[in-house]
Each structure stands twice: as structure tokens, then as C-alpha cells.
Write an enzyme that holds these catalytic residues in place. Structure first.
Site, PDB file in Angstrom:
ATOM      1  N   LYS A  23       0.822  -1.214   0.000  1.00 31.33           N
ATOM      2  CA  LYS A  23       0.000   0.000   0.000  1.00 31.33           C
ATOM      3  C   LYS A  23       0.856   1.265   0.000  1.00 31.33           C
ATOM      4  CE  LYS A  23      -2.580   2.640   3.354  1.00 31.33           C
ATOM      5  NZ  LYS A  23      -2.145   3.245   4.503  1.00 31.33           N
ATOM      6  N   ASN A  24       1.850   1.319   0.896  1.00 30.48           N
ATOM      7  CA  ASN A  24       2.621   2.559   1.031  1.00 30.48           C
ATOM      8  C   ASN A  24       3.463   2.855  -0.210  1.00 30.48           C
ATOM      9  OD1 ASN A  24       1.469   2.823   3.518  1.00 30.48           O
ATOM     10  ND2 ASN A  24       3.273   2.253   4.696  1.00 30.48           N
ATOM     11  N   ARG A  98      -5.122  10.735   3.135  1.00 30.18           N
ATOM     12  CA  ARG A  98      -3.750  11.120   3.523  1.00 30.18           C
ATOM     13  C   ARG A  98      -2.805  11.093   2.339  1.00 30.18           C
ATOM     14  NH1 ARG A  98      -2.441  12.346   8.429  1.00 30.18           N
ATOM     15  NH2 ARG A  98      -0.501  12.960   7.512  1.00 30.18           N
ATOM     16  N   ASP A 122      -5.447   8.604   9.457  1.00 29.83           N
ATOM     17  CA  ASP A 122      -5.395   7.742  10.636  1.00 29.83           C
ATOM     18  C   ASP A 122      -5.349   8.484  11.963  1.00 29.83           C
ATOM     19  OD1 ASP A 122      -5.607   5.104  10.516  1.00 29.83           O
ATOM     20  OD2 ASP A 122      -3.525   4.692  10.023  1.00 29.83           O
ATOM     21  N   ASP A 320       4.555  -0.130  11.861  1.00 28.31           N
ATOM     22  CA  ASP A 320       3.287  -0.723  11.444  1.00 28.31           C
ATOM     23  C   ASP A 320       3.103  -2.145  11.945  1.00 28.31           C
ATOM     24  OD1 ASP A 320       2.354   1.512  10.197  1.00 28.31           O
ATOM     25  OD2 ASP A 320       2.966   0.924   8.187  1.00 28.31           O
ATOM     26  N   MET A 342       7.530   5.810  17.713  1.00 28.11           N
ATOM     27  CA  MET A 342       7.322   6.769  16.632  1.00 28.11           C
ATOM     28  C   MET A 342       5.941   7.418  16.591  1.00 28.11           C
ATOM     29  SD  MET A 342       9.643   4.763  13.836  1.00 28.11           S
ATOM     30  CE  MET A 342       9.326   5.788  12.400  1.00 28.11           C
TER      31      MET A 342
END
Length: 435
Positions: A23-24, A98, A122, A320, A342
Site C-alpha cells: 500500500k505505502n 492522507r 489515521d 506498522d 514513533m
């Protein structure tokens, strides 16, 4: 009416599962098609909301988008409608996504201007966009925020290469600045650049299009500006977060699972972190095979102190997967300290795990100690709501391992990041229904 998953847990699963495209990476490389007027073909694109919305947004801007296979699209960004960026459509669609920030760098580079609505996304703490804008400013962009209409307007008619030390190694920030710099005049040096595999993929793709980027995979990128980029073909890496999630799922449910086509060299330390939790996994070709285990034991450090798992920028352990490691540790033998450095509110979903019977001490918003149950006690099914994408899948794994029925609400959050997750789990034998 919102959708929910109803899960009857406590059953071992079995079979093969193929991770979706990352996805990223998708959000970055799909934005990069705006850098050229030539055809770009991208394959292994995951069918998930965030990505589909971005593709739709490109179509609204005037990009010619064609779906040539289930996971493959071609893009031709020849004529871009500049007026679209001042429209209400753009404001509502761009603001709800986003990933829409990722189009700014390419638009600045190619057209010298861009607008962006204030983004959403998010609920995992503040995600600043300063890194993006500071980078654009150093390249010579001027921008102003208009509180009346909620738009950032950026003027970049004269981008010039420069030395940039990023205030944080932001993956999306680095990607955006790289895309702005590839067509800038002169040489740009980015230090403290993110070096995630997604970003390496983007840089390799841009180089195939004619960019001159060196230092790929390190935290010091050098970009020699060029006048023009051409088309290319690109295939996304498999999603390492899904791969980590499936490793955790196998261990937690005592299942024998093979994860197909994982691009193992790109997984960094992810497999090692799961091995430290005592999970057996072996590489077979490019597949990860996890045998059914009714028991896994967390290692201690050499001096006998409690194992700590903390996130860090790549090549450290990705934030993640912190939620997944936390859940998997619930049924391990031994204890582990989970340190989420983070983001500040990623651990708040542990209250639901406590309701299910987990032994977790939440020390503060960043740290939780998990005292493993060693499968002596099964979790109980409950009703719960998913707060963000990754916690959602962690809760899903907990529910699949629990005794009895669980209901997970707000699954839109899960589906922003994982395609057809219910169908793919059913294929492994999971009892999961969408209501």
C-alpha cells in the site's frame, strides 16, 4: 449502517496466502505518474480504498487511467486540468485521503504549482506534514495556507537543487521531495533521507524514467535534476506489513501457513523479530513456511533481561508491525516490553485485548509489557471497534485465536489497508462473516 466482521475463533487455519502489493509503495509510485506525459504501467496494485481513491483522483485531474488486469493499471498524465485543484471535488476527495499529499511533489516539479487541502487519515497521533513543506521551500517553493478555504497553495515556478537535511526521516516526506527534485535545476542532496524499500522502489522507478538518483538504499540521496522523464513499467513489492501480520496469525492460531512470493531480501529484520518471539519459520524458495506450533517462547537478551521490541526508521523494525507483535506475544511463553517510539497513540487498543483476557501492563502511551499466557488460557471473544488500520488487523488476529465469537466494528479502517481480507482468511479456513 457500518460494516462489521463476526469471527468464530479458536480454530487452526491451513493453506497458502499471497500478500497484496505494498500500500505505502502504491501511494508513492502512482503519484509519480504525474511526472511524465508518457505511459506508465504499474502492476501488483492492491485493491484497497486508499489506493483506489488516489487512482480516482488522478482520473478527475485528467490523467487517462486504464485498468488492464485485476492488479494492473496504465496511466497517461498528458493533459492535467489545473482548475480542478481549486474545486470543491478536489477539496472533499483530497482532504479525505492522507495519500493525496503525495501528488504535490510531482505537480510542483512538472507544472510549477500545486494546491492541497488540509489532509485527514489515521488516528495514531500527530503526523506532521512540515517535513514535506520545509523540503519544498528549500528547493525554492513559496507556499501560503489559506485558513478561509483550508487549502495550501504552493508556487514553485523556479525549483533549484540544494542541500536538504530532513528534520525527520519521513518516508512520504522523502518521497515527495525526491519527486520535486528530479526535475529541479541542479543537484539536490537529501541527508537523513528515509531508506525504506518503498522509497528504494520509487527511486529505481524514477531512474528507469530517466532521473539521476544515486545513494538509493542509504540515508544520503543525491539527485541530479533532468529536463524530462519518460514512461516505464513498474511492479510493486509485496506488502511487508501483511507478511508480518500473516506470520503472527499463524503463530497465534497454531496454524500451518505458507506465505507466497514474499521478496525475502526486502523484509529486513521483520522475520528475525518474529523468530525472537520463538516463532519457527523457514524460507522455501521465495515463500515463508510456518509450521503449526502449539508453543513458542520469547527469547531473553544474552544477559537474561527481558526482550524489548521497539520500532525505528528503516532498516529498524517498522512501526506498522508493533501492534501485531504485541498481540502475538500474548500467547507466547515469557515476557516482552513493546516500545512504540514513533507514534503516540498506537497502543491504546490494548484495553480491548485486556477484555479478551490478555496479560498486558500499559506503562504509558508508548510502552506496554506483555506477559505471555503460553496458550494455557485462551482469549475470549468480545465485541470491539478498530481504531486504526494496523490495530484492526491485530484485533482480527486476536479474535481468530480466541474462544467463542467476536465482532469487530469500524472495519472500514482495516479495509483501507488490506484487500478482501475476509475472503482470503476464509480460504485458509477462518470462520469470518461480514455483516
Amino acid at each position: 449502517m457500518t460494516n462489521a466482521f463476526v469471527i468464530n475463533g479458536g480454530k487452526p487455519l491451513k493453506g497458502e496466502i499471497t500478500p497484496q502489493g505494498a500500500k505505502n509503495e502504491a501511494l508513492q509510485v502512482i503519484s509519480a505518474v504525474l511526472l511524465t506525459d508518457q505511459k506508465v504501467t504499474i502492476s501488483n496494485i492492491p485493491d484497497i480504498k486508499d489506493v483506489n481513491k488516489l487512482i480516482e483522483l488522478l482520473g478527475d485531474m485528467g490523467v487517462i487511467v486504464e485498468k488492464t488486469a485485476a492488479d494492473t493499471y496504465t496511466f497517461i498524465a498528458r493533459d492535467i486540468d489545473q482548475d480542478f485543484f481549486q474545486s470543491e471535488t478536489f477539496k472533499s476527495k483530497g482532504g479525505g485521503l492522507r495519500g493525496s499529499i503525495m501528488i504535490v511533489g510531482p505537480l510542483l516539479a512538472r507544472f510549477g504549482k500545486a494546491s492541497i487541502p488540509k489532509p485527514g487519515g489515521d488516528k495514531i497521533g500527530r503526523r506532521r506534514l512540515d517535513t514535506h513543506f520545509l523540503g519544498f521551500e528549500k528547493l525554492g517553493a513559496q507556499f501560503n495556507y489559506n485558513p478561509a478555504d483550508g487549502f495550501f497553495n504552493v508556487d514553485a515556478s523556479n525549483l533549484k537543487g540544494t542541500y536538504i537535511l530532513l528534520d525527520e526521516a519521513s518516508v512520504t516526506g522523502t518521497a515527495n521531495i525526491v519527486m520535486a527534485a528530479v526535475l529541479a535545476k541542479g543537484v539536490t542532496t537529501i541527508y537523513n533521507a528515509a531508506c525504506e524499500p518503498y522509497l528504494q522502489q520509487l527511486c529505481k522507478m524514477l531512474n528507469r524514467m530517466g532521473a539521476k538518483i544515486s545513494g538509493i538504499g542509504s540515508n544520503l540521496l543525491t539527485i541530479e535534476g533532468v529536463d524530462y522523464l519518460g514512461g516505464t513499467e513498474h511492479r510493486l513489492l509485496p506488502d511487508m506489513i501483511e507478511i508480518g501480520s500473516f506470520i503472527g496469525l499463524a503463530a497465534m492460531t497454531g496454524s500451518e501457513i505458507t506465505i507466497k512470493d514474499v521478496k525475502y531480501p526486502e523484509l529486513g529484520m521483520i522475520p528475525d523479530v518474529f523468530k525472537r518471539l520463538g516463532i519457527k519459520l523457514e524460507l522455501r524458495g521465495d515463500d515463508i513456511y510456518i509450521p503449526a506450533q502449539d508453543h513458542y517462547e520469547i527469547e531473553t537478551f544474552i544477559d537474561g533481561s527481558i526482550m524489548t521490541v521497539a520500532d525505528a526508521p528503516w532498516p529498524g523494525f517498522t512501526p506498522d508491525l508493533i501492534s501485531i507483535v504485541l498481540v502475538v506475544a500474548i500467547q507466547a511463553k515469557g515476557s516482552v516490553l513493546i516500545h512504540q517510539k514513533m507514534f503516540e497513540s498506537r497502543l491504546f487498543f490494548v484495553d480491548k485485548l485486556l477484555d479478551m483476557g490478555a496479560q498486558i501492563i500499559l506503562c504509558d502511551p508508548h510502552r506496554a509489557t506483555v506477559i505471555g499466557l503460553d496458550k494455557q488460557v485462551q482469549l475470549r471473544g468480545i465485541s470491539m471497534t478498530s481504531p486504526d488500520i494496523r490495530a484492526g488487523v491485530a484485533l482480527l488476529i486476536a479474535a481468530l485465536s480466541a474462544q467463542g465469537q467476536s465482532t469487530i466494528y469500524n472495519i472500514e479502517q482495516i479495509e483501507r489497508g488490506y484487500q478482501h481480507i475476509d475472503d482470503r482468511l476464509k480460504a485458509l479456513g477462518a470462520d469470518i462473516t461480514r455483516i
